[in-house]
Design a protein around this motif. Structure first.
Motif, PDB file in Angstrom:
ATOM      1  N   LYS A  84      41.830  40.693  46.977  1.00  0.00           N
ATOM      2  CA  LYS A  84      41.056  39.550  47.458  1.00  0.00           C
ATOM      3  C   LYS A  84      41.253  38.390  46.498  1.00  0.00           C
ATOM      4  N   LEU A  85      41.786  37.296  47.016  1.00  0.00           N
ATOM      5  CA  LEU A  85      42.188  36.161  46.184  1.00  0.00           C
ATOM      6  C   LEU A  85      41.214  34.997  46.293  1.00  0.00           C
ATOM      7  N   ILE A  86      41.105  34.256  45.188  1.00  0.00           N
ATOM      8  CA  ILE A  86      40.333  33.014  45.153  1.00  0.00           C
ATOM      9  C   ILE A  86      41.267  31.896  44.697  1.00  0.00           C
ATOM     10  N   VAL A 179      40.793  37.978  41.587  1.00  0.00           N
ATOM     11  CA  VAL A 179      41.981  37.288  41.086  1.00  0.00           C
ATOM     12  C   VAL A 179      41.882  35.838  41.529  1.00  0.00           C
ATOM     13  N   MET A 180      42.013  34.909  40.584  1.00  0.00           N
ATOM     14  CA  MET A 180      41.819  33.493  40.893  1.00  0.00           C
ATOM     15  C   MET A 180      42.982  32.644  40.401  1.00  0.00           C
ATOM     16  N   TYR A 482      31.752  35.798  36.297  1.00  0.00           N
ATOM     17  CA  TYR A 482      32.492  36.918  36.887  1.00  0.00           C
ATOM     18  C   TYR A 482      33.432  37.464  35.805  1.00  0.00           C
ATOM     19  N   PRO A 483      32.935  38.329  34.927  1.00  0.00           N
ATOM     20  CA  PRO A 483      33.693  38.755  33.742  1.00  0.00           C
ATOM     21  C   PRO A 483      35.041  39.416  34.033  1.00  0.00           C
ATOM     22  N   ASP A 484      35.210  40.017  35.206  1.00  0.00           N
ATOM     23  CA  ASP A 484      36.461  40.702  35.512  1.00  0.00           C
ATOM     24  C   ASP A 484      37.476  39.800  36.210  1.00  0.00           C
ATOM     25  N   MET A 485      37.180  38.524  36.317  1.00  0.00           N
ATOM     26  CA  MET A 485      38.066  37.602  37.030  1.00  0.00           C
ATOM     27  C   MET A 485      39.367  37.403  36.254  1.00  0.00           C
ATOM     28  N   ASP A 486      40.493  37.586  36.924  1.00  0.00           N
ATOM     29  CA  ASP A 486      41.831  37.386  36.364  1.00  0.00           C
ATOM     30  C   ASP A 486      42.305  35.999  36.791  1.00  0.00           C
ATOM     31  N   VAL A 521      51.268  35.129  48.809  1.00  0.00           N
ATOM     32  CA  VAL A 521      51.926  36.121  49.659  1.00  0.00           C
ATOM     33  C   VAL A 521      52.368  37.332  48.837  1.00  0.00           C
ATOM     34  N   ASN A 522      52.977  37.092  47.679  1.00  0.00           N
ATOM     35  CA  ASN A 522      53.477  38.194  46.859  1.00  0.00           C
ATOM     36  C   ASN A 522      52.346  39.085  46.358  1.00  0.00           C
ATOM     37  N   ILE A 523      51.233  38.472  45.966  1.00  0.00           N
ATOM     38  CA  ILE A 523      50.087  39.268  45.512  1.00  0.00           C
ATOM     39  C   ILE A 523      49.575  40.142  46.658  1.00  0.00           C
ATOM     40  N   ALA A 524      49.521  39.562  47.861  1.00  0.00           N
ATOM     41  CA  ALA A 524      49.062  40.334  49.024  1.00  0.00           C
ATOM     42  C   ALA A 524      50.019  41.480  49.341  1.00  0.00           C
TER      43      ALA A 524
END
Length: 528
Positions: A84-86, A179-180, A482-486, A521-524
């Motif tokens: 799930k992307l931001i 993931v942002m 959001y401490p786990d946000m990359d 797209v690549n992350i998905a």
């Protein structure tokens, strides 16, 4: 905004859009941002437009108590398990204009101009910081050919002032991605992986006044046309600070033993912008009038020459508005005017001359990267009739400190307090800094970074530049919520942000957008 002005802007936008290349949907949304007034403290209209966009596209819209907006697009069929992307940017702008431009940032649209491969505005900030980010997010959200997992567009509030939007971002489930990609960077083919934190400080100098006399003449001194720039990314370029220049010119007058008194001073218009103009109204005994004018001219010419290799300090002609201008004119003097006494005049001048501004520390081993800096970005001494509204008569120097190390910034904060005590001043908030925000620590092992780097190699056949910026991005604050946000950050080329010279390089937009889209797209695909 008047109907005539809106019609003028829409006509100009239509003509601009015809000249602009792909991706058209990006430019369409950017021009929408430019037509929408969005100063940090009044962004209701842009929020309404984002809500209307979400409704038109059938997407979930939410607004939190801090004024942030989230638009959620569900995963495409077959991509329900993908990451799930931001995609995140901010919708407010720095409001800066030249002195001769009539523009109300609360009502007027920004007219876009296509010139020599750049998109710019007419003597105001363009708002590509971060209108370009907003446009990229909206273009992705409406792309029907984009097959990816859940995609959330996060549009934050007050980034250009207090960063209160990111600082008070509503916790989960407002956002559900981890993931942002931030789209508030301004260097093409580059990935930002970290940024400086910062805080602001007000140095307040008590003022004593005396009444003007009939034997005094009043002068308005106006310095304008300096380059200015960003107090983070441009702080190491040795650009002139209008407040410091005027201070040195007035100090030259004192060395000629010509007394004067100050009615008002105003310079700078935003904490994160290097002051490009400054004005002061001073009173001089009539017998010293000619000598005062001559000494001002001498002092100005001396300082001007120091910067002629860095800035355009000498106009090509009387109508050249892109160079320094130094205007000295007599104005109406009134016996009832209250002006600073001799001691206060000297004290204010000393504050202007010694207020810290510039690089304080470079990153050890990386001498091209700033580690700690401070900007003397605003100075104000209101005339007494304005002071009466809040019953405080003081000269205020506004400082903005940036740094990658919290320990270094805390030490700088204590130094500013010490400085204030030495000059008989006091600092804001009982020695407490305000608008404080953390830096963003680089994580070179980030999975998001790896995918963004891979997408760049795939599209362009080379590695992008990886860097940390001496400016404020919201990633660190968002990670606090959001401490786990990359996080990682990319963007097109924007020059002279936070100034009326701001401009967006048109041919860097398509590579940026394609890179962003390919990364998504690549992350998905890799997590499908």
């Amino acid at each position: 905004m008047s109907d005539d002005l809106l019609a003028l802007h829409q006509d100009a936008s239509k003509k601009a859009l015809e000249q602009l290349p792909e991706p058209k949907r990006f430019w369409h949304h950017l021009l929408m941002c430019l037509e929408t007034p969005r100063p940090s403290d009044d962004c209701g209209l842009i929020r309404s437009k984002l809500e209307a966009f979400a409704k038109k596209e059938g997407l979930d819209f939410a607004k939190d108590s801090a004024g942030n907006v989230r638009i959620r697009r569900p995963a495409a069929p077959g991509y329900e398990k993908s990451t799930k992307l931001i995609i995140q940017g901010h919708f407010d702008v720095v409001c800066s204009k030249t002195h001769d431009k009539v523009h109300d940032f609360y009502k007027d649209p920004v007219l876009a101009i296509v010139e020599d491969g750049w998109l710019k505005a007419d003597r105001t900030t363009l708002g590509a910081d971060d209108g370009a980010g907003v446009a990229a997010i909206l273009a992705l959200l409406e792309d029907k050919d984009l097959k990816v997992g859940q995609l959330e567009g996060l549009f934050t509030a007050e980034e250009e002032t207090t960063m209160a939007g990111a600082e008070n971002l509503e916790p989960a489930p407002f956002l559900t991605g981890n993931v942002m990609i931030n789209v508030d960077s301004e260097e093409p083919h580059s990935v930002c992986v970290g940024c400086a934190g910062g805080f602001e400080k007000l140095v307040r100098v008590p003022v004593k006044r005396v009444a003007a006399t009939s034997q005094q003449i009043a002068y308005r001194i106006f310095l304008h046309g300096l380059m200015g720039g960003h107090t983070g990314t441009d702080i190491n370029r040795n650009r002139a600070n209008a407040l410091q220049i005027l201070g040195r010119v007035l100090d030259h007058v004192t060395r000629a033993q010509i007394p004067f008194h100050v009615k008002s001073i105003k310079g700078g218009n935003a904490p994160n912008a290097i002051p490009r103009d400054c004005t002061a109204v001073v009173y001089v005994t009539k017998e010293f009038g000619a000598a005062f004018e001559e000494s001002l001219g001498e002092g100005y010419e001396m300082v001007r020459k120091e910067f002629e290799d860095l800035e355009k300090t000498k106009p090509d002609g009387p109508n050249d508005k892109k160079a320094w201008q130094f205007e000295v004119n007599t104005v109406e003097s009134k016996v009832e005017d209250l002006i600073t006494d001799e001691a206060t005049t000297r004290n204010i001048l000393d504050v202007i001359l010694t207020a810290p501004h510039g690089v304080l520390r470079m990153v050890p081993g990386l001498q091209d990267q700033v580690d700690l800096s401070v900007a003397f970005s605003i100075a104000t001494l209101d005339p007494v009739d304005l002071q009466r509204a809040h019953k405080v008569d003081e000269f205020i120097a506004h400082l903005f400190c940036r740094g990658t190390s919290m320990a270094q910034m805390e030490a700088a904060d204590r130094n500013f307090d010490a400085y204030s005590r030495l000059i008989g001043a006091y600092t804001s908030g009982s020695a407490t800094p305000f608008n404080k925000f953390p830096g963003w620590e680089p994580n070179l092992k980030s999975a998001a970074l790896a995918e963004v780097l891979s997408a760049h190699r795939q599209l362009f056949g080379r590695e992008p530049h990886v860097y940390s910026v001496h400016a404020g991005l919201e990633c660190g604050l968002i990670q606090g919520r959001y401490p786990d946000m990359d996080c990682t950050s990319i963007g097109p080329l924007i020059e002279a942000a936070h100034s009326p010279d701001e401009r967006l390089k048109i041919d860097t937009v398509e590579p940026f957008y394609n890179w962003l889209r390919t990364s998504v797209v690549n992350i998905a695909e890799s997590t499908k």
